[in-house]
Motif scaffolding. Structure first.
Motif, PDB file in Angstrom:
ATOM      1  N   MET A   1      40.019  33.156  30.476  1.00 33.77           N
ATOM      2  CA  MET A   1      38.668  33.518  29.735  1.00 33.77           C
ATOM      3  C   MET A   1      38.558  32.906  28.674  1.00 33.77           C
TER       4      MET A   1
ATOM      5  N   ASP B   1      30.453  38.323  26.768  1.00 32.68           N
ATOM      6  CA  ASP B   1      29.639  38.279  28.209  1.00 32.68           C
ATOM      7  C   ASP B   1      29.950  39.651  28.832  1.00 32.68           C
TER       8      ASP B   1
ATOM      9  N   ASP C   1      31.544  39.886  31.548  1.00 36.02           N
ATOM     10  CA  ASP C   1      32.931  39.911  32.027  1.00 36.02           C
ATOM     11  C   ASP C   1      34.081  40.515  30.923  1.00 36.02           C
ATOM     12  N   THR C   2      33.430  40.073  29.640  1.00 35.99           N
ATOM     13  CA  THR C   2      34.312  40.193  28.443  1.00 35.99           C
ATOM     14  C   THR C   2      34.384  41.706  28.109  1.00 35.99           C
TER      15      THR C   2
ATOM     16  N   GLU D   1      33.799  44.030  30.519  1.00 34.22           N
ATOM     17  CA  GLU D   1      34.503  44.732  31.548  1.00 34.22           C
ATOM     18  C   GLU D   1      35.900  44.712  31.042  1.00 34.22           C
TER      19      GLU D   1
END
Length: 282
Positions: free
Chosen positions: A73, A85, A87-88, A90
């Motif tokens: 990532m 974002d 995902d980051t 999370e």
């Protein structure tokens, strides 16, 4: 006799700080070096035993970065803030709440004082809103703390050492990554803390960032404010948090070198102190 002298030197500070709240932002080498991790836990336990009320606030940037790199990532920072974002965020929650927080709690418990881990989501401790970078850049789900519910902290702190992970949710329940320096400053303001202390990987605020001997040992919040606008990197959010804490009624803010063993005790309980001390504007 030196050991006795050290104890006698500490006595007036122990008396002055007894019963007062000290918010400690824990990060950097003090969190990553195994020996320093143990010493930090012992030092926090000592603070509790001598009558202070320590509150630990932590990030975990290097751990988050390592996990992100394992997953291929992208890792990006703007003005010392991690671009985040969904995902980051999370990954940040998994690492900060599930791993780092529990490791700190376990070490403090092992050294003789019960600790309890919290995040900004617990009891709606933090209410955040989405913020931007210093130049208005879109940095994703990075949260600015709008409210701290100190009732949650007070309830825990009666019997335990609170250890708080810097994540939180907005009004719509969306998770945000929160800069741990900002979280420590916001908690110190809300709690009416006597001191907020930031552990970092430099000797303090440096007049010349390339010269480790150019530490500014003491300054007013007005001097910090005048310098922040031209500042880049990780020192900027620390100094911003110092200023906001002072403006919010915190008596002193400190930036100290967490690479130095027992830096917390040296700052609090010795005449010389270490690092940079920020006081209200004169």
């Amino acid at each position: 006799m030196r050991d006795v002298g050290t104890l006698l030197e500490a006595l007036p500070y122990i008396r002055e700080f007894h019963g007062k709240t000290v918010v400690i932002k824990y990060g950097g080498a003090a969190m990553n070096d195994p020996a320093l991790r143990e010493e930090f836990a012992r030092d926090v336990v000592i603070l509790k035993y001598v009558g202070l009320n320590p509150i630990i606030v932590h990030g975990g940037g290097p751990d988050i970065t390592r996990y992100m790199q394992r997953l291929d990532m992208p890792v990006e920072f703007v003005g010392g803030l991690r671009v985040s974002d969904a995902d980051t965020v999370e990954i940040a929650k998994m690492v900060l709440v599930g791993k780092v927080n529990k490791d700190i709690v376990a070490r403090i418990n092992r050294h003789g004082q019960p600790a309890v881990g919290l995040s900004g989501d617990d009891g709606q401790l933090f209410r955040v809103s989405t913020t931007t970078g210093p130049g208005g850049e879109d940095i994703g789900f990075v949260g600015k703390i709008d409210r701290v519910d100190i009732g949650v902290i007070n309830h825990i702190a009666e019997d335990y050492i609170p250890v708080i992970a810097s994540v939180g949710a907005d009004r719509d329940g969306r998770s945000h990554n929160v800069n741990a320096d900002e979280a420590a400053g916001a908690i110190a303001r809300a709690m009416g803390a006597y001191k907020v202390i930031f552990l970092t990987d430099v000797p303090g605020w440096l007049r010349d960032p390339s010269d480790p001997d150019s530490v500014i040992s003491e300054c007013g919040a007005d001097e910090v404010e005048a310098a922040i606008e031209t500042m880049q990197g990780g020192m900027r959010p620390k100094l911003q948090a110092c200023v906001e804490a002072i403006h919010g009624g915190v008596t002193y803010a400190h930036i100290i070198d967490g690479r130095l063993p027992h830096s917390l005790l040296l700052e609090l309980f010795t005449d010389a102190g270490i690092g940079t001390k920020v006081r209200p504007a004169t």
